[in-house]
Design an enzyme around this catalytic site. Structure first.
Site, short mmCIF file in Angstrom:
data_model
loop_
_atom_site.label_atom_id
_atom_site.label_comp_id
_atom_site.label_asym_id
_atom_site.label_seq_id
_atom_site.Cartn_x
_atom_site.Cartn_y
_atom_site.Cartn_z
N GLN B 37 0.83 -1.20 0.00
CA GLN B 37 0.00 0.00 0.00
C GLN B 37 0.87 1.25 0.00
O GLN B 37 2.06 1.21 0.28
CB GLN B 37 -0.93 -0.03 1.23
CG GLN B 37 -0.19 -0.32 2.53
CD GLN B 37 -1.07 -0.92 3.63
OE1 GLN B 37 -2.28 -1.09 3.45
NE2 GLN B 37 -0.48 -1.22 4.76
N ASP B 92 0.53 0.83 13.69
CA ASP B 92 1.04 2.07 14.30
C ASP B 92 1.46 1.85 15.75
O ASP B 92 2.06 2.72 16.37
CB ASP B 92 0.03 3.21 14.17
CG ASP B 92 -1.28 2.94 14.90
OD1 ASP B 92 -1.28 2.33 16.00
OD2 ASP B 92 -2.33 3.36 14.39
N ASP B 112 0.94 -7.48 11.68
CA ASP B 112 0.51 -6.54 10.64
C ASP B 112 1.17 -6.96 9.34
O ASP B 112 2.34 -7.33 9.32
CB ASP B 112 0.90 -5.11 11.01
CG ASP B 112 0.15 -4.08 10.16
OD1 ASP B 112 -0.63 -3.30 10.73
OD2 ASP B 112 0.32 -4.07 8.92
N ASP B 143 0.78 -12.22 7.30
CA ASP B 143 -0.65 -12.25 6.99
C ASP B 143 -1.42 -12.68 8.25
O ASP B 143 -1.31 -13.83 8.68
CB ASP B 143 -0.88 -13.22 5.84
CG ASP B 143 -2.35 -13.42 5.54
OD1 ASP B 143 -3.20 -12.74 6.15
OD2 ASP B 143 -2.66 -14.27 4.68
N ASP B 162 -7.44 -4.63 14.76
CA ASP B 162 -7.25 -3.19 14.60
C ASP B 162 -6.84 -2.97 13.15
O ASP B 162 -5.68 -2.77 12.84
CB ASP B 162 -6.14 -2.76 15.57
CG ASP B 162 -5.80 -1.29 15.45
OD1 ASP B 162 -6.48 -0.57 14.71
OD2 ASP B 162 -4.82 -0.87 16.10
N THR B 164 -7.82 -1.90 8.83
CA THR B 164 -8.49 -0.97 7.94
C THR B 164 -9.94 -1.42 7.73
O THR B 164 -10.38 -2.43 8.29
CB THR B 164 -7.75 -0.92 6.59
OG1 THR B 164 -7.57 -2.27 6.13
CG2 THR B 164 -6.37 -0.28 6.74
N PRO B 169 -7.88 -4.27 1.62
CA PRO B 169 -7.02 -5.29 2.25
C PRO B 169 -7.61 -5.87 3.53
O PRO B 169 -7.32 -7.02 3.88
CB PRO B 169 -5.72 -4.52 2.57
CG PRO B 169 -5.80 -3.20 1.93
CD PRO B 169 -7.20 -2.97 1.48
#
Lengths: 287, 287
Positions: B37, B92, B112, B143, B162, B164, B169
């Site tokens: 991304q 994050d 992540d 993954d 947590d 998107t 994705p």
């Protein structure tokens, strides 16, 4: 992400916050320059009708239930026996409608400076105006600050200040002199309710308002939080101030058995709205 | 009001909602196209740093405390004795930090897909990454769907998704197959927590998620609401699903005596977040 396409989008820039919120519009429905302000109503793609006054976001069909329910029901169920209510501002009449859902209310006087807002609300937000002709309601179009000075002392149980922001025409509704008039107009145990901006963006203002309310002689304060997507940050508040030393315990049983439907308000969301985040409690403790 | 000036404003258009939210920027700080991304970080005028992934709003310095605290502490205090946690997404590292504030936690594994997010978070949101090197933390870049299939059965107390949005994705994290993997990975009494979009704008999606969680075998569900200004509508939610027939009573006493500071979370705001508006309860009852 990019800058917004200008056609068909209406954007309010929150200058002091470096943020902006936009709604996609279908068309302008009406636009009237009253003696006081420019009132516009747009049809939007997803939010129903949308009223703007002097370029500031006022009310949308889709999300106004949050604001109107939370400006009214917590204060009304938070008072032992509310009978006489005044609304300063509130020209879209949504607050009036919610107050009149309470069967024990005997009178509600709404004082908005600008009749044009109510004329356009009747046409474009008819659901908000469905109680305008209730025999308990009196709609005045006059200066709310002067009205509050002149009203009989100790004649009101609840005063709801449903006004624009403290910058511009609403400014005189956010200071000690106005709060002293409100205090005089309230019966003992009476409650002043005022919209108090964003708990994220306007903490300083919130603290100043609360200080001015205390300075005017209100004995206890309670700020409540609730969502309001079309206002800056999507998170809003109102502040209650009581004429007395402390608030009555809210009538939770009556709230639970309320004889009307509500979309956001319940005794649980009322309690939830009273639960303030630690950072805000810390700011208030430093007042 | 007008269309936004394009220079120095970043706007996310919420196509399905006819609304948009913008932040005023100072400059682009970094922009990297990872194998997965496009990750960008901007400096804003009033919101600190601001991360965007493939044009979608992710996190700002100013308001991420709302999301990170409410994605973690209600679930952790809602579990009798959480020790082993997995975070899917969360690159994050703000969710990781909040989980690690709980002293009884023994392990947290964050999975992540994209290391680039964490690399840029370390640089531009260092406060969110301050617990990345905690010995209890394991950061994997892999993954999450496959990881959850492969993890030892009944090895986790809490799974926090947590991610998107469910379009793009993150899509594979919002369906029955993934929830079945989560259920298998949880110990009895374990809790799955997932961000569940806007309670105003995404009611259908929320109901579908809840249905898929039930279909996967989770015995009880609880959706919580909280403010999140930079996300669509400024009002957000997460949903808890328990492996068992009902949720434990939250450890209110521990929440009250929490050994860490929080900005939004308290036992009161936790209770407040659990108070859902009647319109949403009605939508869930019709599931």
């Amino acid at each position: 992400m990019a800058g917004l396409p200008t056609p068909n989008w209406l954007t309010e820039i929150h200058q002091d916050a470096g943020s902006a919120f936009s709604l996609q519009t279908v068309k302008l429905l009406a636009e009237v320059q009253s003696p006081f302000q420019l009132v516009q109503v747009f049809e939007t793609t997803d939010w129903g009708n949308f009223m703007i006054i002097d370029g500031c976001t006022m009310v949308s069909t889709r999300d106004n239930f949050l604001y109107h329910e939370m400006m009214t029901h917590p204060a009304l169920f938070g008072h032992a026996n509310p009978q006489h209510v005044a609304i300063i501002g509130g020209g879209d009449c949504g607050t009036l409608r919610e107050v009149l859902r309470h069967p024990d209310i005997k009178s509600v006087t709404q004082i908005d400076i600008d009749e044009q807002v109510t004329i356009m609300a009747r046409q474009y937000f008819p659901e908000l105006c469905e109680s305008n002709d209730d025999p308990r309601a009196t709609l005045l179009f006059d200066d709310g600050i002067q009205w509050m000075k002149d009203v009989a002392p100790e004649s009101l149980d609840i005063i709801i200040v449903d006004s624009t922001d403290p910058i511009g025409p609403g400014e005189g509704l956010f200071n000690r002199a106005f709060y002293q008039s409100c205090l005089a107009a309230l019966k003992p145990g009476g409650v002043l309710v005022q919209q108090s901006e964003s708990p994220l963006l306007h903490v300083d203002l919130l603290c100043q308002m609360r200080q001015a309310m205390s300075d005017a002689g209100f004995g206890a304060l309670q700020t409540l939080q609730f969502p309001q997507p079309i206002y800056p940050s999507g998170w809003w508040s109102c502040t209650h101030a009581v004429k007395g030393t402390e608030f009555a315990e809210p009538r939770w049983q009556d709230a639970q058995n309320r004889p009307f439907d509500s979309l956001y308000y319940s005794e649980q969301t009322h309690q939830g709205a009273m639960a303030l985040p630690p950072y805000l409690l810390k700011a208030f403790a430093a007042e």
